[in-house]
Design a protein around this motif. Structure first.
Motif, short mmCIF file in Angstrom:
data_model
loop_
_atom_site.label_atom_id
_atom_site.label_comp_id
_atom_site.label_asym_id
_atom_site.label_seq_id
_atom_site.Cartn_x
_atom_site.Cartn_y
_atom_site.Cartn_z
N ASN A 15 0.86 -1.18 0.00
CA ASN A 15 0.00 0.00 0.00
C ASN A 15 0.90 1.23 0.00
N ASN A 17 0.28 4.28 -0.04
CA ASN A 17 -0.17 5.43 0.74
C ASN A 17 -0.07 5.22 2.24
N LYS A 18 0.10 4.00 2.69
CA LYS A 18 0.11 3.72 4.13
C LYS A 18 1.44 3.19 4.65
N ARG A 42 4.07 11.76 -1.19
CA ARG A 42 2.89 11.74 -0.32
C ARG A 42 2.86 12.96 0.59
N LYS A 43 4.02 13.30 1.16
CA LYS A 43 4.08 14.47 2.05
C LYS A 43 3.75 15.76 1.31
N GLY A 46 -0.06 14.55 -1.05
CA GLY A 46 -1.13 13.69 -0.55
C GLY A 46 -1.06 12.31 -1.18
N ASP A 47 -2.16 11.58 -1.03
CA ASP A 47 -2.20 10.19 -1.47
C ASP A 47 -1.94 10.04 -2.97
N ILE A 48 -1.33 8.94 -3.30
CA ILE A 48 -1.08 8.57 -4.69
C ILE A 48 -2.31 7.78 -5.15
N LYS A 49 -2.91 8.21 -6.23
CA LYS A 49 -4.18 7.62 -6.68
C LYS A 49 -4.02 6.36 -7.52
N HIS A 53 0.66 8.14 -11.13
CA HIS A 53 1.25 9.16 -10.27
C HIS A 53 2.72 8.87 -9.95
N PHE A 74 -3.48 1.20 -3.84
CA PHE A 74 -3.53 2.64 -3.57
C PHE A 74 -4.65 3.02 -2.64
#
Length: 74
Positions: A15, A17-18, A42-43, A46-49, A53, A74
């Motif tokens: 994952n 994003n996590k 990410r910082k 934000g989240d990678i879709k 990306h 994702f």
């Protein structure tokens, strides 16, 4: 004559994003530099879709992304 077929192990997804930098790096196809690029992205944004990306981030060539895609979530 019988042929024995090995069962494939389930694919463990990463994952993006996590997972922490360390957990990202634990994947055999993700280098320290790629993991760092994911965390920094990410910082900043934000989240990678999706996998698109990751294009343009350090170390993510089209060939690398094709190899990694089955392991990413994702």
């Amino acid at each position: 004559q019988w042929v024995k077929v090995k069962e494939q192990a389930p694919v463990r997804k990463v994952n993006v994003n996590k997972f922490s930098l360390q957990r990202l790096m634990n994947h055999p196809y993700i280098s320290y530099y790629q993991a760092r690029a994911i965390v920094e992205h990410r910082k900043a944004y934000g989240d990678i879709k999706d996998v698109n990306h990751l294009r343009g981030l350090e170390g993510f060539t089209p060939q690398k992304l094709e190899k990694l895609q089955p392991y990413l979530e994702f």
